[in-house]
Each structure stands twice: as structure tokens, then as C-alpha cells.
Design an enzyme around this catalytic site. Structure first.
Site, PDB file in Angstrom:
ATOM      1  N   CYS A  59       0.846  -1.191   0.000  1.00  0.00           N
ATOM      2  CA  CYS A  59       0.000   0.000   0.000  1.00  0.00           C
ATOM      3  C   CYS A  59       0.878   1.236   0.000  1.00  0.00           C
ATOM      4  O   CYS A  59       1.001   1.924   1.025  1.00  0.00           O
ATOM      5  CB  CYS A  59      -0.914  -0.013   1.209  1.00  0.00           C
ATOM      6  SG  CYS A  59      -2.105  -1.309   1.046  1.00  0.00           S
ATOM      7  N   GLU A  60       1.511   1.471  -1.095  1.00  0.00           N
ATOM      8  CA  GLU A  60       2.452   2.564  -1.209  1.00  0.00           C
ATOM      9  C   GLU A  60       2.671   2.810  -2.705  1.00  0.00           C
ATOM     10  O   GLU A  60       3.109   1.900  -3.416  1.00  0.00           O
ATOM     11  CB  GLU A  60       3.770   2.114  -0.527  1.00  0.00           C
ATOM     12  CG  GLU A  60       4.826   3.128  -0.534  1.00  0.00           C
ATOM     13  CD  GLU A  60       5.314   3.473   0.890  1.00  0.00           C
ATOM     14  OE1 GLU A  60       4.769   3.010   1.897  1.00  0.00           O
ATOM     15  OE2 GLU A  60       6.261   4.263   0.943  1.00  0.00           O
TER      16      GLU A  60
END
Ligand code: LLP
Length: 474
Positions: A397-398
Site C-alpha cells: 500500500c504505497e
């Protein structure tokens, strides 16, 4: 040895640089794929005689695949070329920060290399592997060199008890060791002194260590003070000097300059009555990650370094020291690939196509940390035509979790195997559990056999260190 000229690959097959003279003569650090890479009748990539698609089915995905022949070849080349080109004694020690694990230590130890360790953890791993292999305490002590700019007292004690050489980085350490030696009733502690040579090289800022503004090593202005202090300390057996100027270096000149500077410093040490029979030139030789990269071969690097040290010794009238080199990346980097499974895909018309894989910055933090470039092949369709430019994204999640920007690939589908090359150095060793992803398994492949060398972490491994205080349960 001359690097194979680069051509734009049209299929995965083009990445296999065929070499009729066999694996032994090629320099592993110049090869994108491990030396044993091959394509089998199923059009799958094979390494060490093992089909990568089958390995993924057997051991799961993502998977680090370490080729024993490539690793051993790099070790032998370093060792043999020093014997060929350097007229004094030499020792090659593996910078285990590149990948420290029991099996890696075991392979490298059987090639007769030593080990550079930088923490109590790396020291413990190396010592455990060597002990299990039956090395005596004395042999273990002679193989290990302990680095670090902030070794704790506990780590120093651990090193002193093992008897390995400590590469002293600063005044605090230099003054602590004699006290510990006294407390532990040790007669003498073998040490090397690390200096910051002030030599610039062209590499990423974070992996440059030899310029003057560096947290590592003594400032050369302090050299006389250091030597006169050591000359007074009976418990310090100062064997010589060390410097490391950086990593992923393609030029030869910086190490040649370093040789000159270090030999001049050896001469100063001798004026203080110190014999200083050892000179450790550090590591740093780069590897090919992409077609454009063009590092010198191991042979070219070793020859350049050896000749520079011999020339400087002649100029300064210093006897040839035992020459130590401590490569990490160029020993193990090209020996490993990471196999991922393709999952989702997102096409943004006229902008970009993202292909997502089942790992990312947790198993390879180098792209997000240093903007490092990598190469990839479609491991289960090696002869398919390359016809698209895509971005290979991780599953974290980046937004920055991108493994390769603008990768050249054939059409891919969910379930396909993407193989990223050159992942042996600073991938597993820098891996994390970000987003609570279990770290991948690793296998050592050779001659059609795959042996598990790191078990895949389980979800229970992820919570093994977690504590849930009783008061939170009610
Ligand atoms: N010796 C010392 C004292 C070092 O600090 C290093 C690497 C080496 C030897 C081995 O250098 P090599 O031959 O591997 O270039 N995480 C970064 C690399 C950091 C290197 C740190 N020191 C990366 O992923 O590029």
C-alpha cells in the site's frame, strides 16, 4: 575479459548470453542472469537445471532462487585472480551484509573465503554456520572480520570471545577495546583501523562511504594520534588498515587511488613502530542490473587493485602487505533471481500499464530506496516476443512500490511467472514485513536439485514476537 555487447532484447532468450567456453570463464558480475540459465522444452527458464515454474509450484511465490554455480564461480574468480595478479598473500572475505544466512555462509566457506560481518547478528549467523560445518574456533577466528561504526559493548565482547579481527572505526571503540580485553583477561586483540580516505566515486549518495563527510572510519587527520595511541596499548595487536569507498562502482580508478593512499598510511604507521602487515581495500565492484550497465569483470578489478597496491608499495618502499578485499554484491548479486507471480493489471490509456506481482518493496527495497533499476523476463514464455512497455508494481500500500518502471515484456496474464534478475545482494538482507507480508522462501539450485535454504515465513511467524498484555483482553 570483455563484456558482452548489449543489444535490445526481442525475447527472453536474448537475455541468455550464450558462451561456448562455458560458465567458468565468464565474470558473474557482468551477467544479467545466473551463469547456468537455460530455456527448456516447455519454454520455461531454468536455473541450476531447475525449471522456475516448477520451483514456484513447489516452494511458493515469490521465491528467491540462488544459483550455487554462479556464487562459487565468483568466489573462485576473486580468489584465483588475486593469486594470479598479486605477488603477496591475499584473502577474499565476503561482505555478508549482502545476504547473511547459514547456507550462504556454508557455500562461501567451502570456497575458502573469509567473512566481513557488521553486527552481532551477522557474527552469530557466520559463527553458527562455521561451527556446524566443523571449523575449529581458531579457524573461525581467522575467517571473520567485525565491522561497524557503533558496535555495542556486548557486540565487542562477542567478537573478543570469538577472537576475530575487529575493524576499529572510531575513538570510542579504540578506547573501549583495551578495557574489555583487560576485563575478559585477553592478552591481545587483533584489530585493523578503518580510515575515511576522501575518495569520490560515482554511485548513489547513500552507498558512498569513503568521502570525508562520512559516518564511517577515522578522519585521516587523526592518523598520527591513532598510531601513537595504538603504539602505547599492549592489548591492541594492530595488523593494518582498512577503507571502503562505496558500492556498485564501475570505475577502476577510485580503488587504484585508494591503494596509493592506504600504502602511504601504512608507511606512516611503520614510522610509529607498527608493522601493519595487512591492507584491506574494501569491496564495491558493481554488477550488471540492466543491459546498459557495464562493470569491469572480477578479473579486471582484481588486476587493477593488485597492480596499484604493488606499485604503491614499491614507490613507498613498503613490503607487500597481505591484501584483503571484501566484496559483497559482485559475489552474490548475479547469482540470484526472484520469481513472482503476475496478478492484477491496470491499463491507463496512453499513459501506463501496471502489472502487479505478489511481492514488492518488502522483498526488494532497492528500487524504492535507491531508485535502482532491474531487468525482468517472462519466465514461463521465454521465446514470446517482447511487445510492450509496462510498469511492474508490487502489492504494497504505497504508490512508490514499483519494482521496475518501463520494463520490456511480452503479453502477460495472471499466473505468469516474472523473473527479476540480479537480486542476490541487498534484497533478502534488507527485506521487511511491511504490510505484514511474510518474507519469501529461498532455494539453492544446482544440477537439477533445489534445496530450501530459507523457509517462507508464515502468518504465525509474523505474530511470533507480538505480545498481548492481559489488561487488553478484558
Ligand atoms: N565493506 C564495507 C565496509 C562495506 O560497507 C560494504 C558495503 C562492503 C564491504 C561491500 O560492498 P559491495 O562489494 O557489496 O559493494 N544496501 C546498498 C549497498 C550498501 C553497501 C554497504 N556497504 C544497496 O543495496 O545498494
Amino acid at each position: 575479459m570483455i563484456a558482452t555487447p548489449s543489444t535490445t532484447p526481442h525475447t527472453g532468450q536474448d537475455y541468455l548470453q550464450k558462451n561456448p567456453t562455458g560458465t567458468e570463464t565468464r565474470s558473474p558480475n557482468q551477467s544479467l542472469l545466473p551463469l547456468t540459465a537455460n530455456i527448456n522444452s516447455r519454454d520455461n527458464l531454468e536455473i541450476g537445471g531447475c525449471d522456475l515454474k516448477t520451483l514456484v509450484e513447489q516452494f511458493g511465490s515469490p521465491l528467491y532462487i540462488l544459483d550455487e554455480i554462479t556464487l562459487r564461480t565468483a568466489c573462485r574468480q576473486y580468489r584465483d585472480f588475486f593469486q594470479t595478479y598479486y605477488q603477496g598473500e591475499s584473502q577474499v572475505i565476503y561482505a555478508s551484509k549482502a545476504w547473511s544466512s547459514l547456507a550462504v555462509v556454508a557455500v562461501i566457506a567451502t570456497e575458502d573465503l573469509g567473512f566481513d560481518v557488521v553486527s552481532g547478528g551477522e557474527l552469530h549467523t557466520t559463527q553458527k554456520a562455521l561451527t556446524q560445518m566443523g571449523y575449529s574456533n581458531q579457524e573461525i577466528a581467522q575467517k571473520i572480520y567485525f565491522h561497524g561504526n557503533n558496535k555495542s559493548v556486548a557486540e565487542l565482547k562477542q567478537a573478543i570471545e570469538i577472537g576475530c579481527t575487529i575493524i576499529v572505526d572510531n575513538w570510542v571503540e579504540l578506547q573501549t577495546i583495551p578495557q574489555l580485553a583487560q576485563n575478559l583477561s585477553q592478552q591481545t586483540i587483533p584489530i585493523l583501523i578503518r580510515l575515511t580516505p576522501g575518495i569520490e566515486c560515482h554511485t548513489h549518495d547513500y552507498i558512498r562511504t569513503g568521502h570525508l563527510d562520512s559516518k564511517f572510519g577515522f578522519d585521516p587527520n587523526q592518523i598520527e594520534a591513532v598510531f601513537s595511541y595504538i603504539a602505547e596499548q599492549k592489548s591492541l595487536d594492530c595488523r593494518g588498515l582498512h577503507a571502503h569507498i562505496g558500492s556498485q562502482i564501475f570505475e577502476r580508478q577510485p580503488h587504484q587511488d585508494l591503494a596509493g593512499v592506504l600504502v602511504e598510511w601504512l608507511k606512516i604507521g611503520q614510522e610509529y613502530g607498527l608493522t601493519l602487515p595487512v591492507l584491506n581495500i574494501g569491496g564495491g565492484l558493481g554488477i550488471r542490473y540492466t543491459e546498459e550497465d557495464d562493470p569491469p569483470s572480477i578479473e579486471e578489478w582484481v588486476k587493477a587493485v593488485s597492480e596499484a597496491v604493488m606499485k604503491a608499495c614499491q614507490r613507498c618502499g613498503v613490503p607487500l602487505p597481505k591484501l584483503i578485499a571484501e566484496p559483497g554484491r559482485s559475489l552474490i548479486g548475479s547469482a540470484c533471481v526472484t520469481a513472482y507471480t503476475v496478478g492484477s493489471q491496470k491499463e491507463i490509456p496512453e499513459l501506463r500499464t501496471y502489472i502487479a506481482v505478489d511481492g514488492g518493496m518488502s522483498d526488494n527495497p532497492r528500487p524504492i530506496t535507491y531508485q535502482s533499476a532491474y531487468s525482468v523476463v517472462l519466465g514461463n514464455k521465454m521465446s514470446a516476443q517482447i511487445n510492450q512497455t509496462v510498469t511492474i508494481a508490487g502489492k504494497h500500500c504505497e504508490s512508490g512500490d514499483i519494482l521496475i518502471k518501463d520494463a520490456q515484456l511480452p503479453q502477460t496474464h495472471p499466473g505468469d511467472i516474472l523473473v527479476i534478475m540480479g537480486t542476490g545482494a541487498y534484497n533478502y538482507s534488507m527485506a521487511s514485513n511491511y504490510n505484514r507480508l511474510p518474507r519469501p522462501a529461498a532455494v539453492l539450485v544446482n544440477n537439477g536439485e533445489a534445496n530450501l535454504i530459507l523457509r517462507r515465513e508464515t502468518y504465525d511467524d509474523l505474530i511470533r514476537q507480538d505480545c498481548l498484555p492481559q489488561k487488553l483482553l478484558s
